[in-house]
Design a protein around this motif. Structure first.
Motif, PDB file in Angstrom:
ATOM      1  N   ASP A  81     -43.365 -89.279  23.855  1.00 46.75           N
ATOM      2  CA  ASP A  81     -42.604 -88.565  22.820  1.00 46.75           C
ATOM      3  C   ASP A  81     -41.386 -89.342  22.344  1.00 46.75           C
ATOM      4  OD1 ASP A  81     -44.396 -86.473  22.863  1.00 46.75           O
ATOM      5  OD2 ASP A  81     -43.243 -85.342  24.349  1.00 46.75           O
ATOM      6  N   THR A  82     -40.909 -90.279  23.126  1.00 48.37           N
ATOM      7  CA  THR A  82     -39.719 -91.053  22.744  1.00 48.37           C
ATOM      8  C   THR A  82     -40.026 -92.129  21.702  1.00 48.37           C
ATOM      9  OG1 THR A  82     -40.092 -92.508  24.633  1.00 48.37           O
ATOM     10  CG2 THR A  82     -38.553 -90.669  24.944  1.00 48.37           C
ATOM     11  N   PHE A  83     -41.302 -92.375  21.409  1.00 45.72           N
ATOM     12  CA  PHE A  83     -41.693 -93.354  20.397  1.00 45.72           C
ATOM     13  C   PHE A  83     -41.855 -92.661  19.049  1.00 45.72           C
ATOM     14  CE2 PHE A  83     -43.316 -97.467  22.275  1.00 45.72           C
ATOM     15  CZ  PHE A  83     -42.698 -97.297  23.492  1.00 45.72           C
ATOM     16  N   ALA A  84     -41.257 -93.236  18.006  1.00 46.99           N
ATOM     17  CA  ALA A  84     -41.407 -92.694  16.648  1.00 46.99           C
ATOM     18  C   ALA A  84     -42.627 -93.346  16.001  1.00 46.99           C
ATOM     19  CB  ALA A  84     -40.160 -92.967  15.825  1.00 46.99           C
ATOM     20  N   VAL A  85     -43.778 -92.699  16.133  1.00 46.39           N
ATOM     21  CA  VAL A  85     -45.024 -93.197  15.559  1.00 46.39           C
ATOM     22  C   VAL A  85     -45.678 -92.062  14.775  1.00 46.39           C
ATOM     23  CG1 VAL A  85     -45.453 -94.979  17.300  1.00 46.39           C
ATOM     24  CG2 VAL A  85     -46.258 -92.667  17.702  1.00 46.39           C
ATOM     25  N   PRO A  86     -46.503 -92.389  13.758  1.00 45.90           N
ATOM     26  CA  PRO A  86     -47.121 -91.332  12.956  1.00 45.90           C
ATOM     27  C   PRO A  86     -48.114 -90.470  13.723  1.00 45.90           C
ATOM     28  CG  PRO A  86     -47.817 -93.506  12.177  1.00 45.90           C
ATOM     29  CD  PRO A  86     -46.823 -93.712  13.257  1.00 45.90           C
ATOM     30  N   SER A  87     -48.682 -91.012  14.793  1.00 51.91           N
ATOM     31  CA  SER A  87     -49.627 -90.258  15.615  1.00 51.91           C
ATOM     32  C   SER A  87     -49.418 -90.683  17.058  1.00 51.91           C
ATOM     33  CB  SER A  87     -51.058 -90.555  15.169  1.00 51.91           C
ATOM     34  OG  SER A  87     -51.970 -89.904  16.017  1.00 51.91           O
ATOM     35  N   ASP A 126     -53.554 -78.593  19.681  1.00 50.70           N
ATOM     36  CA  ASP A 126     -54.157 -78.776  21.004  1.00 50.70           C
ATOM     37  C   ASP A 126     -54.536 -80.234  21.289  1.00 50.70           C
ATOM     38  OD1 ASP A 126     -56.383 -79.172  19.412  1.00 50.70           O
ATOM     39  OD2 ASP A 126     -57.599 -77.622  20.364  1.00 50.70           O
ATOM     40  N   GLY A 127     -54.220 -81.145  20.347  1.00 50.17           N
ATOM     41  CA  GLY A 127     -54.482 -82.564  20.551  1.00 50.17           C
ATOM     42  C   GLY A 127     -55.811 -83.054  20.018  1.00 50.17           C
ATOM     43  N   THR A 128     -56.688 -82.157  19.580  1.00 50.16           N
ATOM     44  CA  THR A 128     -57.966 -82.591  19.013  1.00 50.16           C
ATOM     45  C   THR A 128     -57.750 -83.121  17.596  1.00 50.16           C
ATOM     46  OG1 THR A 128     -58.443 -80.359  18.214  1.00 50.16           O
ATOM     47  CG2 THR A 128     -59.304 -80.964  20.393  1.00 50.16           C
ATOM     48  N   VAL A 137     -58.220 -83.635  13.631  1.00 51.52           N
ATOM     49  CA  VAL A 137     -58.632 -82.915  12.439  1.00 51.52           C
ATOM     50  C   VAL A 137     -59.707 -83.769  11.786  1.00 51.52           C
ATOM     51  CG1 VAL A 137     -57.908 -82.047  10.174  1.00 51.52           C
ATOM     52  CG2 VAL A 137     -56.364 -81.861  12.124  1.00 51.52           C
ATOM     53  N   THR A 138     -60.952 -83.313  11.797  1.00 51.19           N
ATOM     54  CA  THR A 138     -62.074 -84.158  11.396  1.00 51.19           C
ATOM     55  C   THR A 138     -62.092 -84.500   9.916  1.00 51.19           C
ATOM     56  OG1 THR A 138     -63.472 -82.202  11.212  1.00 51.19           O
ATOM     57  CG2 THR A 138     -63.554 -83.397  13.285  1.00 51.19           C
ATOM     58  N   GLU A 139     -61.518 -83.666   9.061  1.00 52.46           N
ATOM     59  CA  GLU A 139     -61.566 -83.935   7.620  1.00 52.46           C
ATOM     60  C   GLU A 139     -60.448 -84.861   7.153  1.00 52.46           C
ATOM     61  OE1 GLU A 139     -60.376 -80.411   8.410  1.00 52.46           O
ATOM     62  OE2 GLU A 139     -62.358 -80.387   9.235  1.00 52.46           O
ATOM     63  N   SER A 140     -59.575 -85.296   8.050  1.00 49.93           N
ATOM     64  CA  SER A 140     -58.369 -85.979   7.592  1.00 49.93           C
ATOM     65  C   SER A 140     -58.135 -87.296   8.314  1.00 49.93           C
ATOM     66  CB  SER A 140     -57.165 -85.053   7.812  1.00 49.93           C
ATOM     67  OG  SER A 140     -55.983 -85.698   7.453  1.00 49.93           O
ATOM     68  N   THR A 141     -57.896 -88.330   7.545  1.00 53.50           N
ATOM     69  CA  THR A 141     -57.395 -89.597   8.063  1.00 53.50           C
ATOM     70  C   THR A 141     -56.078 -89.835   7.343  1.00 53.50           C
ATOM     71  OG1 THR A 141     -59.632 -90.449   8.345  1.00 53.50           O
ATOM     72  CG2 THR A 141     -57.840 -92.055   8.342  1.00 53.50           C
ATOM     73  N   SER A 142     -54.986 -89.953   8.085  1.00 54.48           N
ATOM     74  CA  SER A 142     -53.690 -90.073   7.428  1.00 54.48           C
ATOM     75  C   SER A 142     -53.305 -91.511   7.132  1.00 54.48           C
ATOM     76  CB  SER A 142     -52.601 -89.408   8.271  1.00 54.48           C
ATOM     77  OG  SER A 142     -52.521 -90.011   9.538  1.00 54.48           O
ATOM     78  N   LEU A 143     -53.931 -92.473   7.821  1.00 53.08           N
ATOM     79  CA  LEU A 143     -53.581 -93.871   7.595  1.00 53.08           C
ATOM     80  C   LEU A 143     -54.774 -94.746   7.958  1.00 53.08           C
ATOM     81  CD1 LEU A 143     -51.343 -96.062   7.081  1.00 53.08           C
ATOM     82  CD2 LEU A 143     -50.930 -95.965   9.534  1.00 53.08           C
ATOM     83  N   VAL A 144     -55.097 -95.693   7.096  1.00 56.41           N
ATOM     84  CA  VAL A 144     -56.154 -96.666   7.373  1.00 56.41           C
ATOM     85  C   VAL A 144     -55.593 -98.044   7.056  1.00 56.41           C
ATOM     86  CG1 VAL A 144     -58.426 -97.521   6.737  1.00 56.41           C
ATOM     87  CG2 VAL A 144     -58.006 -95.066   6.803  1.00 56.41           C
ATOM     88  N   ILE A 145     -55.682 -98.957   8.020  1.00 60.51           N
ATOM     89  CA  ILE A 145     -55.244-100.339   7.797  1.00 60.51           C
ATOM     90  C   ILE A 145     -56.395-101.249   8.191  1.00 60.51           C
ATOM     91  CG2 ILE A 145     -53.640-102.164   8.456  1.00 60.51           C
ATOM     92  CD1 ILE A 145     -51.630 -99.956   9.181  1.00 60.51           C
ATOM     93  N   ASP A 146     -56.900-102.035   7.270  1.00 58.50           N
ATOM     94  CA  ASP A 146     -57.904-103.053   7.534  1.00 58.50           C
ATOM     95  C   ASP A 146     -57.298-104.395   7.138  1.00 58.50           C
ATOM     96  OD1 ASP A 146     -59.913-101.369   8.453  1.00 58.50           O
ATOM     97  OD2 ASP A 146     -60.685-101.028   6.442  1.00 58.50           O
TER      98      ASP A 146
END
Length: 75
Positions: free
Chosen positions: A25-31, A55-57, A59-68
């Motif tokens: 929790d001390t790390f500021a990360v998007p996920s 609950d930590g599962t 969300v199957t319909e959502s990707t908030s960030l993609v980096i390739d």
């Protein structure tokens, strides 16, 4: 951080070794939980960040960030 090796990801005939990283929790990360995929030179080149339910599962319909990262070169 907790790091766990997971099953590799297969795409277009390429096998991508993968690890699951869980940040404290001390790390500021998007996920707080992220999957990192590695190519042959052990540089993470594919990253997916998914929105999580309370609950930590995932969300199957959502990707908030993609980096390739394509065509990376070391100078």
């Amino acid at each position: 951080m907790e790091i766990e090796e997971t099953r590799p990801w297969h795409a277009d005939g390429v096998i991508w070794p993968a690890v699951r990283v869980t940040y404290p929790d001390t790390f500021a990360v998007p996920s707080k939980q992220q999957m990192l995929y590695f190519d042959g030179i052990i540089v993470p080149t594919r990253r997916r960040v998914y929105v999580r339910n309370p609950d930590g599962t995932r969300v199957t319909e959502s990707t908030s960030l993609v980096i390739d990262i394509e065509d990376a070169r070391f100078l």
